[in-house]
Design an enzyme around this catalytic site. Structure first.
Site, PDB file in Angstrom:
ATOM      1  N   LYS A 106     143.201  74.921 -60.662  1.00 42.61           N
ATOM      2  CA  LYS A 106     143.802  74.000 -61.612  1.00 42.61           C
ATOM      3  C   LYS A 106     142.566  73.450 -61.966  1.00 42.61           C
ATOM      4  O   LYS A 106     142.100  73.082 -63.160  1.00 42.61           O
ATOM      5  CB  LYS A 106     144.625  73.240 -60.994  1.00 42.61           C
ATOM      6  CG  LYS A 106     146.148  73.612 -60.809  1.00 42.61           C
ATOM      7  CD  LYS A 106     147.101  72.534 -60.421  1.00 42.61           C
ATOM      8  CE  LYS A 106     146.773  72.016 -58.878  1.00 42.61           C
ATOM      9  NZ  LYS A 106     146.665  73.030 -57.515  1.00 42.61           N
ATOM     10  N   ARG A 110     150.931  73.586 -47.429  1.00 41.23           N
ATOM     11  CA  ARG A 110     150.899  72.982 -48.930  1.00 41.23           C
ATOM     12  C   ARG A 110     151.493  73.984 -49.829  1.00 41.23           C
ATOM     13  O   ARG A 110     152.432  73.591 -50.469  1.00 41.23           O
ATOM     14  CB  ARG A 110     149.333  72.810 -49.263  1.00 41.23           C
ATOM     15  CG  ARG A 110     148.751  71.697 -48.569  1.00 41.23           C
ATOM     16  CD  ARG A 110     147.269  71.512 -48.585  1.00 41.23           C
ATOM     17  NE  ARG A 110     146.701  71.721 -49.994  1.00 41.23           N
ATOM     18  CZ  ARG A 110     145.435  72.142 -50.253  1.00 41.23           C
ATOM     19  NH1 ARG A 110     144.662  72.386 -49.128  1.00 41.23           N
ATOM     20  NH2 ARG A 110     145.091  72.261 -51.613  1.00 41.23           N
ATOM     21  N   ARG A 161     137.513  69.929 -47.173  1.00 44.63           N
ATOM     22  CA  ARG A 161     138.691  69.307 -47.449  1.00 44.63           C
ATOM     23  C   ARG A 161     139.278  69.424 -46.121  1.00 44.63           C
ATOM     24  O   ARG A 161     139.580  70.448 -45.746  1.00 44.63           O
ATOM     25  CB  ARG A 161     139.537  69.498 -48.596  1.00 44.63           C
ATOM     26  CG  ARG A 161     138.936  68.615 -49.757  1.00 44.63           C
ATOM     27  CD  ARG A 161     139.859  69.063 -51.060  1.00 44.63           C
ATOM     28  NE  ARG A 161     141.422  69.206 -50.884  1.00 44.63           N
ATOM     29  CZ  ARG A 161     142.232  69.621 -51.868  1.00 44.63           C
ATOM     30  NH1 ARG A 161     141.604  69.691 -53.369  1.00 44.63           N
ATOM     31  NH2 ARG A 161     143.490  69.419 -52.017  1.00 44.63           N
ATOM     32  N   ARG A 217     154.629  66.423 -59.802  1.00 45.91           N
ATOM     33  CA  ARG A 217     154.896  67.623 -58.472  1.00 45.91           C
ATOM     34  C   ARG A 217     156.170  67.556 -58.218  1.00 45.91           C
ATOM     35  O   ARG A 217     156.241  68.572 -57.159  1.00 45.91           O
ATOM     36  CB  ARG A 217     153.877  67.322 -57.538  1.00 45.91           C
ATOM     37  CG  ARG A 217     152.651  68.193 -57.427  1.00 45.91           C
ATOM     38  CD  ARG A 217     151.842  67.545 -56.414  1.00 45.91           C
ATOM     39  NE  ARG A 217     150.995  68.438 -55.508  1.00 45.91           N
ATOM     40  CZ  ARG A 217     149.915  68.620 -55.761  1.00 45.91           C
ATOM     41  NH1 ARG A 217     149.140  67.904 -56.898  1.00 45.91           N
ATOM     42  NH2 ARG A 217     148.864  69.364 -54.944  1.00 45.91           N
ATOM     43  N   ARG A 234     135.868  76.738 -49.963  1.00 42.43           N
ATOM     44  CA  ARG A 234     136.033  75.701 -50.729  1.00 42.43           C
ATOM     45  C   ARG A 234     134.881  74.590 -50.245  1.00 42.43           C
ATOM     46  O   ARG A 234     135.477  74.133 -49.064  1.00 42.43           O
ATOM     47  CB  ARG A 234     137.133  75.176 -51.351  1.00 42.43           C
ATOM     48  CG  ARG A 234     137.112  73.657 -51.963  1.00 42.43           C
ATOM     49  CD  ARG A 234     138.324  73.272 -52.712  1.00 42.43           C
ATOM     50  NE  ARG A 234     139.516  73.202 -52.107  1.00 42.43           N
ATOM     51  CZ  ARG A 234     140.603  73.150 -52.688  1.00 42.43           C
ATOM     52  NH1 ARG A 234     140.555  73.006 -53.969  1.00 42.43           N
ATOM     53  NH2 ARG A 234     141.668  73.079 -51.933  1.00 42.43           N
TER      54      ARG A 234
HETATM   55  P1  G5P Z   1     145.283  68.164 -54.696  1.00 42.28           P
HETATM   56  O1  G5P Z   1     144.075  67.626 -54.591  1.00 42.28           O
HETATM   57  O2  G5P Z   1     145.990  68.072 -55.983  1.00 42.28           O
HETATM   58  P2  G5P Z   1     146.186  71.141 -54.928  1.00 42.28           P
HETATM   59  O3  G5P Z   1     146.785  71.478 -53.265  1.00 42.28           O
HETATM   60  O4  G5P Z   1     147.076  71.028 -55.737  1.00 42.28           O
HETATM   61  O5  G5P Z   1     145.515  69.694 -54.406  1.00 42.28           O
HETATM   62  P3  G5P Z   1     143.667  72.091 -54.981  1.00 42.28           P
HETATM   63  O6  G5P Z   1     143.602  72.439 -53.619  1.00 42.28           O
HETATM   64  O7  G5P Z   1     142.890  70.877 -55.609  1.00 42.28           O
HETATM   65  O8  G5P Z   1     145.177  71.874 -55.371  1.00 42.28           O
HETATM   66  P4  G5P Z   1     143.001  73.689 -57.318  1.00 42.28           P
HETATM   67  O9  G5P Z   1     142.578  72.443 -58.054  1.00 42.28           O
HETATM   68  O10 G5P Z   1     144.303  74.444 -57.942  1.00 42.28           O
HETATM   69  O11 G5P Z   1     143.489  73.369 -55.802  1.00 42.28           O
HETATM   70  O12 G5P Z   1     141.956  74.944 -57.211  1.00 42.28           O
HETATM   71  P5  G5P Z   1     140.371  74.797 -57.549  1.00 42.28           P
HETATM   72  O13 G5P Z   1     139.709  73.644 -56.594  1.00 42.28           O
HETATM   73  O14 G5P Z   1     140.023  74.786 -58.892  1.00 42.28           O
HETATM   74  O15 G5P Z   1     139.862  76.130 -56.757  1.00 42.28           O
HETATM   75  C1  G5P Z   1     139.865  76.259 -55.512  1.00 42.28           C
HETATM   76  C2  G5P Z   1     138.701  76.918 -54.930  1.00 42.28           C
HETATM   77  O16 G5P Z   1     138.588  78.457 -55.712  1.00 42.28           O
HETATM   78  C3  G5P Z   1     137.581  76.116 -55.157  1.00 42.28           C
HETATM   79  O17 G5P Z   1     136.576  76.427 -54.343  1.00 42.28           O
HETATM   80  C4  G5P Z   1     137.096  77.054 -56.484  1.00 42.28           C
HETATM   81  O18 G5P Z   1     135.572  76.916 -56.733  1.00 42.28           O
HETATM   82  C5  G5P Z   1     137.383  78.420 -56.093  1.00 42.28           C
HETATM   83  N1  G5P Z   1     137.801  79.459 -57.458  1.00 42.28           N
HETATM   84  C6  G5P Z   1     138.280  78.997 -58.533  1.00 42.28           C
HETATM   85  N2  G5P Z   1     138.485  80.206 -59.304  1.00 42.28           N
HETATM   86  C7  G5P Z   1     137.908  81.274 -58.720  1.00 42.28           C
HETATM   87  C8  G5P Z   1     137.731  82.845 -58.920  1.00 42.28           C
HETATM   88  O19 G5P Z   1     138.105  83.029 -59.822  1.00 42.28           O
HETATM   89  N3  G5P Z   1     137.424  83.385 -57.724  1.00 42.28           N
HETATM   90  C9  G5P Z   1     137.072  82.762 -56.621  1.00 42.28           C
HETATM   91  N4  G5P Z   1     136.514  83.562 -55.725  1.00 42.28           N
HETATM   92  N5  G5P Z   1     137.081  81.468 -56.267  1.00 42.28           N
HETATM   93  C10 G5P Z   1     137.616  80.783 -57.317  1.00 42.28           C
HETATM   94  O20 G5P Z   1     146.178  67.525 -53.845  1.00 42.28           O
HETATM   95  C11 G5P Z   1     146.223  67.203 -52.409  1.00 42.28           C
HETATM   96  C12 G5P Z   1     147.125  66.435 -51.776  1.00 42.28           C
HETATM   97  O21 G5P Z   1     147.241  65.179 -52.451  1.00 42.28           O
HETATM   98  C13 G5P Z   1     148.862  64.792 -52.521  1.00 42.28           C
HETATM   99  C14 G5P Z   1     149.512  65.909 -51.766  1.00 42.28           C
HETATM  100  O22 G5P Z   1     149.435  65.433 -50.180  1.00 42.28           O
HETATM  101  C15 G5P Z   1     148.547  67.089 -51.873  1.00 42.28           C
HETATM  102  O23 G5P Z   1     148.655  68.054 -50.719  1.00 42.28           O
HETATM  103  N6  G5P Z   1     149.006  64.741 -53.796  1.00 42.28           N
HETATM  104  C16 G5P Z   1     150.318  64.337 -54.345  1.00 42.28           C
HETATM  105  N7  G5P Z   1     151.533  63.889 -53.507  1.00 42.28           N
HETATM  106  C17 G5P Z   1     152.633  63.753 -54.370  1.00 42.28           C
HETATM  107  N8  G5P Z   1     152.585  63.964 -55.627  1.00 42.28           N
HETATM  108  C18 G5P Z   1     151.389  64.179 -56.226  1.00 42.28           C
HETATM  109  N9  G5P Z   1     151.745  64.375 -57.742  1.00 42.28           N
HETATM  110  C19 G5P Z   1     150.266  64.530 -55.655  1.00 42.28           C
HETATM  111  N10 G5P Z   1     149.120  64.787 -56.043  1.00 42.28           N
HETATM  112  C20 G5P Z   1     148.307  64.814 -54.952  1.00 42.28           C
HETATM  113 MG    MG Z   2     142.308  70.429 -57.585  1.00 36.67          MG
END
Ligand code: G5P
Ligand code: MG
Length: 227
Positions: A20, A172, A161, A93, A128
């Protein structure tokens, strides 16, 4: 003109680690949208060690969602300060969050869903690293920092993280399945959902770009027709 529309409100959905943040950053740069990241807003509170930051730590570090009332109040405040073109990343979410957003701004223009296999996600998250203060995200393989383990902009250390530990990632993903995935149907029924499947962000991105270009152009011509 790629950013023809004068307003554009979009949401990016997808499991933790689905990319994302990675895709959203490119979208926002290309189309001039504001990127609003609920996780970054929460992590900022944690880093500043506010009461709220302390309150959310247990939820985040166990892979649970923070309570709806809490995130809704934070996001409502945030939404009051944004311009007419934005992308929400990490919110809504749950159903109550989606309903609240709908009440405040109406139905969004489009919702992008990233559908990435869970085994691919688990691998990505293992390598990451983030710059906690800014939310800038790296990946040792996919997107390494220029200087090993240092943030490109500030030169400060980058870290893992705490919720990226394998057990928490499993929690998660489970939380996502139970609480967030059902929102797909809600947005599908509203006719605004567009899904992208794949295993690589670089392959998915051009399709997202093409889709949003078309969406923005049609949003603009609809407005013209109504005049
Ligand atoms: P977050 O911070 O919203 P998540 O769990 O939804 O966390 P996250 O982990 O931030 O999502 P993302 O943004 O979908 O993941 O993914 P990203 O960071 O872009 O990519 C992941 C990794 O893969 C990175 O290192 C990136 O560089 C790499 N990557 C990307 N593409 C590729 C690829 O093609 N190949 C490879 N090899 N690597 C790649 O929420 C965290 C917590 O906050 C709370 C909750 O507790 C949640 O768990 N929270 C909420 N609680 C309630 N309601 C809400 N609305 C909430 N929002 C947050
Ligand atoms: Mg994210």
């Amino acid at each position: 003109n790629m950013s023809a529309a004068s307003t554009f409100r979009t949401i990016i959905l997808g499991a933790p680690g689905s990319g994302k943040g990675t895709i959203a950053e490119r979208v926002c740069k290309t189309f001039g949208l504001q990127h609003i990241v609920s996780g970054d807003i929460l992590r900022k509170q944690q880093q500043e060690n506010t009461e709220l930051g302390k309150e959310v730590t247990n939820y985040i570090s166990s892979g649970a969602l923070v309570p709806d009332e809490l995130i809704i109040s934070l996001m409502s405040k945030e939404m009051k300060t944004v311009g007419p073109k934005w992308l929400l990343d990490g919110f809504p979410r749950t159903f109550p969050q989606a309903e609240k957003l709908h009440k405040e701004v109406g139905m969004v223009d489009s919702v992008i869903n990233l559908d990435i296999p869970f085994d691919v996600i688990r691998k990505r998250i293992e390598s990451r690293y983030i710059h906690f203060a800014s939310g800038r995200t790296y990946n040792l393989e996919f997107n390494p920092p220029k200087v090993p383990f240092k943030d490109d902009v500030t030169g400060e250390p980058i870290t893992r993280r705490p919720d990226d530990e394998p057990e928490v990632v499993m929690a998660r993903l489970k939380t996502y399945r139970e609480r967030t995935e059902p929102l797909l149907d809600y947005y599908r029924k509203a006719g605004v959902l567009k899904e992208f499947q794949g295993t690589e962000s670089n392959v998915i991105w051009p399709f997202v770009k093409e889709y949003l270009e078309a969406q923005m152009n049609s949003a603009e011509s609809n407005k013209r027709d109504k005049k």
